[in-house]
Structures are given as structure tokens and as C-alpha cells.
Design an enzyme around this catalytic site. Structure first.
Site: not given
Length: 439
Positions: A145, A152, A218, A220, A252, A256, A259, A272, A276, A383
Site C-alpha cells: 500500500d 491526504h 481509505e 483507494e 483499505d 485509526r 494505528q 491495517k 482490505t 480527514e
């Protein structure tokens, strides 16, 4: 000078992407369909009539059974379609991918009667997409990844560091990435269990073991490696796209709070590794070619091994939606664009292999969260809500700071053509409650 055989092949390839091209399958001609004849993405499916997973191509509301067409001697190719993954087909190389796609385009184009008029073949060759089960399209040996959206990276850096130094010095010099867990890559529609892990609360000296409280998406894309490289033999940036079979949507999922506690000094791990999700249909670069566009200007100019000529971005519009459990409608969280990515897929693959790392057929490379310059173009709730400080109002009432149990998150994406779109289908998952263990 291009020889006549090569020119004929390129002309045939161009014909598969012509905006005016139409199919005798009427649903493929709907301007809102993700799967017109100009697309023809590859995947793996099964159905009640044949529960064995096998290769297919999506067109309109149908799936073309490639094994049936191959056995009927309508597709010239090695016998690789009656398998539960596309790896054997992908390993044949770019010329074979193109040949099969060109042959399919001719068989499915308006005016072709080969399948349409064959009363015995047609019901075996075409399976209703709505009644099929879609599977992970490739066996994925490795997953990497990246972190290639400047917007971002700037948002996250501003949130957790000094905004004046949001980007670390290495970010504009190379595509930042990490190796993830290929074993937990799942196909769209597979439920996702909320993870548990160590969480460091601000008012406590030691971490607690608990269910994730800040579960996130996420938004992606990902690309599938179609031709690997030998150990110690890097892939050059200008040749990298010939090593890419196609693209998928990718979510993904991210814990948070887990993490934030674990990522120093080696980066994400349990936050993570739990899931996925990718979309089931792989859209080839040949189908995306008409939507090629320029990338953002890179400053400073990359080092020589990361330079390539021409345009290497694609104009893909991306959406993320959230639908709470039992809700009648979903709330659109974000609209963003793949063309905003600072680092290209070619640069990612070149950097991944420059030290000598070998890649294999079916390897998955994630783009990293794709965000734009405004809150409604951000690819993560982290975000959008600025780490939970600015909740999002949901249609029908309620709000979200992060994902709750029962929520369904869906990513979609497409390239818009003249009267048609080349799309990816859906990349979706529902969140299940955390298991009650380890308290």
C-alpha cells in the site's frame, strides 16, 4: 516504422474503444452502465448452474463465461479459464490479454450473430450478473500500500504534526509505501469484523485492549501486477505499465486509534491487517487508455529512475457512500479523482523494485488514500471529520465521526466517455461487531 501486422493489431485494439461501438447486448448500451462493450473487465464468478469458480467478463447486466466460449472454439487462447483465479491467464502476458479482449469485442459487437443467434450456446455463454457469485479475481501473492496523495498526506501531517511541516522531507522524493497483508484481502460484499487491539487513551498511562473506536475507510484504487520481475532486476519507470494487468477499487479499512499507538517506529500493523476490500472486476489499462491524462507537477523533479515521459494518470471519478443499518438511503461522503495522485502507478512499481525486490503475477499495489483539496473530496473519515471533531450529517438523520457497527461503506468509480462510461462496479463491505474475546 510499424510493420503491417503490428499496425493491424493496434487498429483492432483502437476499434474496441471507439465511442460509437455498440453491443447486441442492450444493457451494455445504457449510458449509465459501468460495463459497456468498451470496458470488458475480467473477473471470477460462479452460479447455481455451475458452482465452480471460473473466468468471466462483465458486459451490461451479464457475464460472459470465457471457458464456455473457449470450449466452443470461439476464443483463441491457452486453456486457462476454468480456474478459480485469473493468474494463469494474466501470466500469458499483455499481447494475449489484448488478443482475448479484441476477440470478445468482435463477438459482442452489434451485427455479430455468432453467439446471439446460437440458441444452444447463448444461455451457456451468458450468465445474468445479478444471479452470479463474484469471487476474488486473482490469487494475491503480495500486497503493498502506497501513500501517494499529496492532499491526504498533507491533511494527516497537519493533523498530527506541525502544519508547516506536514510533509516529511522524503515524501516529495519517492513514493512512500509499506508491505501489507495479502492474506486479508477480500472481495467486495464480504463482511468486515471490527478489530480489537491496543488503544492508548490520552488520560491513561498504559494502553487498553478494546474494540476499535475510530474505524475508517481509505478510498483507494489498486493495480494488479501482470508481469513480474526477477529478484535483483528492477522494472524501469517507462516500462512499468506493461507490467500492469489492470486496476480495481480498493478500500483499505483502517483502525485509526490502534494505528496511532502502534505505528511508531515501523508503521501500520494490526490497524491495517484485518481487512482490505477490492472490487471483483479488473479493468484493463487498454480499456482505460482513452482517459489517460496528465499528473500534478512534481517539484522537485524526481530522481532519474522515477522519471517517465507522457501522461500516466487516468481521469477516474471516485465516490464513497455510507448507509447505516436499516437505513433506506446512503449518504455520499466524498467525490474525488484519481488524476490528483502525485505519484503514478508506474513510479510506484519502479520504486518498489528499484532495490531489487521481485514482484509476482497477481501482486496487488494500493494507491493510498485518494483525497482532493476540499473536505467533500477527502478519501477518509479521518480527514472529513478532522479526527472526529466535525461530524458528518447523514441523510435521514444522525451523524458520523467514524464508522459504526452495521454501516455499509461502498466505493464506486468510473471514467466518463462520450455517451458511455468505463466503470469498476462496487467495492462494498458491512461492518460486523467486534468479537467479545480477550477482555
Amino acid at each position: 516504422m510499424i510493420d503491417s501486422t503490428r499496425k493491424d493489431a493496434l487498429d483492432a485494439l483502437d476499434a474496441t474503444r471507439a465511442p460509437a461501438l455498440r453491443s447486441w447486448i442492450e444493457s451494455a448500451n445504457d449510458s449509465s452502465s459501468d460495463f459497456p462493450i468498451q470496458n470488458l473487465p475480467f473477473g471470477i464468478f460462479s452460479d447455481e448452474a455451475n458452482p465452480s469458480p471460473r473466468a468471466g467478463v462483465a458486459i451490461g447486466d451479464w457475464i460472459v463465461d470465457l471457458d464456455v466460449l473457449h470450449r466452443a472454439r470461439l476464443i483463441e487462447c491457452e486453456p486457462v479459464f476454468a480456474r478459480p483465479a485469473l493468474n494463469a491467464f494474466v501470466a500469458l502476458g499483455v499481447e494475449r490479454w489484448r488478443s482475448v479482449r479484441i476477440q470478445l469485442s468482435a463477438l459482442l459487437a452489434s451485427g455479430s450473430e455468432t453467439i446471439k443467434a446460437d440458441a444452444a450456446l447463448r444461455p451457456r455463454a451468458l450468465v445474468p450478473r445479478g444471479s452470479a457469485t463474484l469471487h476474488l479475481p486473482v490469487d494475491i501473492p503480495g500486497y503493498t500500500d502506497f501513500y501517494s496523495s499529496k492532499e491526504h498526506a498533507t491533511n494527516v501531517g497537519s493533523m498530527f504534526r506541525d502544519p508547516k511541516h506536514a510533509l516529511l522531507p522524503n515524501w516529495t522524493e519517492m513514493p512512500i509505501g509499506y508491505n501489507g497483508r495479502a492474506s486479508s484481502v477480500i472481495v467486495s460484499g464480504t463482511p468486515v469484523r471490527r478489530p480489537r487491539g491496543q488503544i492508548k487513551l490520552p488520560d491513561q498511562d498504559r494502553p487498553v485492549f478494546a474494540a476499535c473506536r475510530k474505524l475508517d475507510i481509505e478510498l483507494e484504487t489498486g493495480f494488479i501486477v501482470g508481469a513480474g520481475n526477477a529478484l535483483g532486476q528492477p522494472i524501469g519507470c517507462d516500462q512499468a505499465e506493461s507490467h500492469i494487468f489492470g486496476m480495481v477499487l480498493l478500500n483499505d479499512w483502517s483502525a485509526r486509534d490502534i494505528q496511532q499507538w502502534e505505528y511508531v517506529p515501523l508503521g501500520p500493523f494490526n490497524a491495517k491487517g484485518f481487512a482490505t476490500t477490492i472490487s471483483p472486476w479488473i479493468v484493463t489499462l487498454d480499456a482505460l487508455e482513452p482517459f489517460r491524462t496528465s499528473s500534478p507537477k512534481q517539484d522537485p523533479e524526481p530522481l532519474a529512475y522515477l522519471r517517465h515521459t507522457g501522461d500516466h494518470a487516468f481521469d477516474i471519478t471516485l465516490h464513497a457512500h455510507l448507509r447505516p443499518e436499516h437505513a433506506d438511503s446512503a449518504t455520499k461522503l466524498a467525490t474525488t479523482h484519481f488524476k490528483l495522485m502525485y505519484w503514478t502507478m508506474a513510479q510506484q512499481l519502479a520504486h518498489h523494485t528499484v532495490a531489487g525486490c521481485n514482484t509476482r503475477v497477481g501482486d496487488l499495489m494500493g494507491s493510498g488514500t485518494i483525497s482532493g483539496p476540499t473536505p467533500d473530496s477527502c478519501g477518509s473519515l479521518l480527514e472529513m471529520t478532522w479526527n472526529g471533531q466535525r461530524p458528518i450529517a447523514l441523510e435521514g438523520g444522525g451523524e458520523r465521526r467514524f464508522i459504526e457497527d452495521g454501516d455499509e461503506l461502498t466505493l464506486t468509480g468510473w471514467c466518463q466517455g462520450d455517451g458511455y462510461r468505463v466503470g469498476f462496479g462496487e467495492c462494498a463491505g458491512v461492518i460486523l461487531p467486534a468479537l467479545q474475546v480477550g477482555e
